[in-house]
Motif scaffolding. Structure first.
Motif, PDB file in Angstrom:
ATOM      1  N   UNK A 126      -2.554 -13.454   8.462  1.00  0.00           N
ATOM      2  CA  UNK A 126      -1.633 -12.068   8.480  1.00  0.00           C
ATOM      3  C   UNK A 126      -0.483 -12.427   9.427  1.00  0.00           C
ATOM      4  N   UNK A 127       0.993 -12.102   9.093  1.00  0.00           N
ATOM      5  CA  UNK A 127       2.209 -12.502   9.797  1.00  0.00           C
ATOM      6  C   UNK A 127       2.735 -11.352  10.155  1.00  0.00           C
ATOM      7  N   UNK A 128       2.953 -10.107   9.308  1.00  0.00           N
ATOM      8  CA  UNK A 128       3.504  -8.991   9.539  1.00  0.00           C
ATOM      9  C   UNK A 128       2.951  -7.952   9.116  1.00  0.00           C
ATOM     10  N   UNK A 129       3.132  -6.514   9.374  1.00  0.00           N
ATOM     11  CA  UNK A 129       2.886  -5.185   8.851  1.00  0.00           C
ATOM     12  C   UNK A 129       4.013  -4.299   8.944  1.00  0.00           C
ATOM     13  N   UNK A 130       4.483  -3.687   8.097  1.00  0.00           N
ATOM     14  CA  UNK A 130       5.486  -2.470   7.977  1.00  0.00           C
ATOM     15  C   UNK A 130       5.124  -1.288   7.652  1.00  0.00           C
ATOM     16  N   UNK A 131       5.401  -0.199   8.225  1.00  0.00           N
ATOM     17  CA  UNK A 131       5.316   1.014   7.805  1.00  0.00           C
ATOM     18  C   UNK A 131       6.355   1.507   6.803  1.00  0.00           C
ATOM     19  N   UNK A 132       6.107   2.318   5.909  1.00  0.00           N
ATOM     20  CA  UNK A 132       7.016   2.695   4.921  1.00  0.00           C
ATOM     21  C   UNK A 132       6.693   4.125   4.562  1.00  0.00           C
ATOM     22  N   UNK A 160       0.952  -1.361   0.146  1.00  0.00           N
ATOM     23  CA  UNK A 160       0.075   0.128   0.109  1.00  0.00           C
ATOM     24  C   UNK A 160       1.072   1.254  -0.165  1.00  0.00           C
ATOM     25  N   UNK A 161       0.278   2.663  -0.173  1.00  0.00           N
ATOM     26  CA  UNK A 161       1.115   3.690  -0.337  1.00  0.00           C
ATOM     27  C   UNK A 161       1.992   3.774   0.729  1.00  0.00           C
ATOM     28  N   UNK A 162       1.589   3.530   2.423  1.00  0.00           N
ATOM     29  CA  UNK A 162       2.609   3.759   3.403  1.00  0.00           C
ATOM     30  C   UNK A 162       2.706   2.297   4.275  1.00  0.00           C
ATOM     31  N   UNK A 163       2.548   1.187   3.710  1.00  0.00           N
ATOM     32  CA  UNK A 163       2.667   0.063   4.423  1.00  0.00           C
ATOM     33  C   UNK A 163       2.742  -1.306   3.623  1.00  0.00           C
ATOM     34  N   UNK A 164       3.298  -2.286   3.999  1.00  0.00           N
ATOM     35  CA  UNK A 164       3.648  -3.585   3.523  1.00  0.00           C
ATOM     36  C   UNK A 164       3.163  -4.550   4.458  1.00  0.00           C
ATOM     37  N   UNK A 165       2.206  -5.522   3.719  1.00  0.00           N
ATOM     38  CA  UNK A 165       1.451  -6.364   4.497  1.00  0.00           C
ATOM     39  C   UNK A 165       1.703  -7.933   4.045  1.00  0.00           C
ATOM     40  N   UNK A 166       2.136  -8.562   5.115  1.00  0.00           N
ATOM     41  CA  UNK A 166       2.942 -10.027   4.701  1.00  0.00           C
ATOM     42  C   UNK A 166       1.723 -11.174   5.059  1.00  0.00           C
ATOM     43  N   UNK A 167       1.340 -11.789   4.477  1.00  0.00           N
ATOM     44  CA  UNK A 167       0.520 -12.927   4.898  1.00  0.00           C
ATOM     45  C   UNK A 167       1.009 -14.535   4.308  1.00  0.00           C
ATOM     46  N   UNK A 168       0.593 -15.460   5.151  1.00  0.00           N
ATOM     47  CA  UNK A 168       1.078 -16.882   4.806  1.00  0.00           C
ATOM     48  C   UNK A 168      -0.016 -17.197   3.405  1.00  0.00           C
ATOM     49  N   UNK A 169       0.533 -17.828   2.650  1.00  0.00           N
ATOM     50  CA  UNK A 169      -0.303 -18.525   1.490  1.00  0.00           C
ATOM     51  C   UNK A 169      -0.967 -19.816   2.079  1.00  0.00           C
ATOM     52  N   UNK A 198      20.674   2.921   4.793  1.00  0.00           N
ATOM     53  CA  UNK A 198      20.583   4.136   4.415  1.00  0.00           C
ATOM     54  C   UNK A 198      20.997   4.272   2.879  1.00  0.00           C
ATOM     55  N   UNK A 199      20.172   3.952   2.161  1.00  0.00           N
ATOM     56  CA  UNK A 199      20.594   3.498   0.632  1.00  0.00           C
ATOM     57  C   UNK A 199      20.638   4.959  -0.294  1.00  0.00           C
ATOM     58  N   UNK A 200      20.024   5.828   0.208  1.00  0.00           N
ATOM     59  CA  UNK A 200      19.952   7.024  -0.814  1.00  0.00           C
ATOM     60  C   UNK A 200      19.422   8.326   0.151  1.00  0.00           C
ATOM     61  N   UNK A 226      11.896   6.206   6.236  1.00  0.00           N
ATOM     62  CA  UNK A 226      12.439   7.811   5.822  1.00  0.00           C
ATOM     63  C   UNK A 226      12.982   7.407   4.357  1.00  0.00           C
ATOM     64  N   UNK A 227      12.890   8.799   3.678  1.00  0.00           N
ATOM     65  CA  UNK A 227      13.047   8.883   2.463  1.00  0.00           C
ATOM     66  C   UNK A 227      14.499   8.242   2.093  1.00  0.00           C
ATOM     67  N   UNK A 228      14.563   7.434   1.268  1.00  0.00           N
ATOM     68  CA  UNK A 228      16.002   6.999   0.701  1.00  0.00           C
ATOM     69  C   UNK A 228      16.226   5.600   1.396  1.00  0.00           C
TER      70      UNK A 228
END
Length: 368
Positions: free
Chosen positions: A132-138, A117-126, A177-179, A159-161
């Motif tokens: 639902x296993x994990x949710x991360x903010x981005x 999603x725009x500000x998150x990544x959702x991880x599920x078991x197939x 901190x890639x960029x 954070x940006x980059x």
């Protein structure tokens, strides 16, 4: 890669999105009437699924009968906040996942479903039902940047980059901190040992070891700003392909992994004004001894591509290696932009050199 925001509405045929499967042997195209499946090399249509409504995202699970679908286009088949796991043999929905906002991208493996999603990544078991296993903010992720290998998931940090690496086995999270500006493209190698990143500035591509999170190479696309469309690492992890809005595809050599990888803290600003590192990851193939001279501008110590060519398609879409010397670029968009293009590395005129030639192309929406 989902490119729906860049495509204008019209009555003509268009590819709403394109994506390669895990081994790049096939690619899927979402259209206003359903989706198509093609072989990657040569480009031949394998299936045309008429759903009488639009599919904005299609993600294949290898060559299995399961696909992940998200609605899109003028008349979406499914809501754009829902991931549908589609059983193509039975032509039915196996199960679905619904979210509160629009889905930007989906990744699937035999054990995981990843919704971006725009500000998150959702991880599920197939599984059925999915767990639902994990949710991360981005950080804001309008392009749905996310790369998945058997053991590692990579996506933007908070954070940006910044880049987050999530170990699917151990659950460990690494922040890189890639960029210094927001990420524009990421790609993970087929065996999961390397991750490549580019920022919105589009001048530098950085390559990291997923095992140590250390930078092993800094590659320069050019000196002026560009929008990086796609990155792709070859099957052996020895080469990297890059496309941009300059209508060029560049090929870089990648160094072998070694304990002397560059520490993360050594990265400089993407604008090339930082101080170069002397001999940090081997001799620079373009500048030779200049890369070893301290205090020169950063563009002397960054490695440049050894081969490049131009492409005719729109460029936004997906890029992948079908073998160590062959790259396919599939562009989304209107009929004129929606092209399959094949590039091959061949021996150059000078001994020991390689050149990149465009060997073939096709408007795949016209393919039967």
């Amino acid at each position: 890669m989902n490119v729906r925001p860049q495509i204008a509405e019209s009555g003509r045929s268009k590819a709403l999105s394109v994506s390669l499967n895990q081994d790049n042997s096939c690619f899927a195209v979402g259209v206003d009437s359903g989706f198509y499946i093609y072989h990657s090399n040569p480009c031949t249509r394998q299936e045309a699924k008429n759903l009488e409504a639009g599919i904005g995202i299609v993600e294949m699970l290898g060559r299995s009968n399961f696909l992940a679908l998200v609605g899109g286009g003028r008349a979406p088949k499914f809501p754009q906040n829902k991931v549908v796991i589609w059983n193509d043999v039975k032509a039915i929905t196996a199960f679905s996942l619904e979210f509160r906002s629009e889905i930007k991208a989906v990744r699937i493996s035999r054990s995981r479903i990843i919704a971006v999603l725009l500000n998150s990544v959702h991880i599920y078991a197939f599984s059925q039902p999915p767990e639902k296993l994990h949710v991360f903010e981005t950080y804001d992720n309008p392009l749905g940047l996310c790369a998945l290998s058997a053991k590692t998931l990579a996506f933007p940090g908070r954070k940006a980059g910044y880049l987050q690496l999530f170990d699917l086995t151990s659950g460990n999270v690494t922040i890189i901190p890639a960029h210094t500006t927001p990420l524009a493209a990421i790609s993970i190698s087929p065996n999961g040992d390397l991750i490549a990143t580019a920022s919105e500035r589009g001048t530098l591509i950085r390559v990291y070891s997923t095992a140590t999170s250390s930078m092993i190479a800094e590659l320069r696309r050019g000196l002026d700003h560009a929008t990086i469309f796609s990155l792709a690492i070859s099957p052996s992890s020895h080469r990297l392909a890059v496309t941009s809005d300059k209508s060029t595809i560049h090929i870089f050599d990648l160094p072998s992994l070694s304990p002397s990888a560059i520490p993360i803290a050594a990265i400089s600003s993407d604008n090339g004004s930082g101080v170069g590192t002397s001999g940090a990851y081997g001799d620079n193939k373009k500048w030779g001894f200049l890369s070893k001279i301290p205090l020169l501008p950063k563009y002397f110590s960054s490695e440049w591509s050894f081969a490049h060519a131009t492409f005719d398609g729109g460029g936004r879409g997906c890029l992948g290696w079908t073998d160590e010397d062959t790259v396919v670029l599939i562009s989304a968009g209107e009929e004129e932009q929606a092209k399959w293009e094949k590039f091959v590395l061949v021996d150059g005129e000078a001994p020991g050199t390689l050149e990149l030639h465009r060997e073939g192309w096709r408007r795949y929406l016209d393919t039967e």
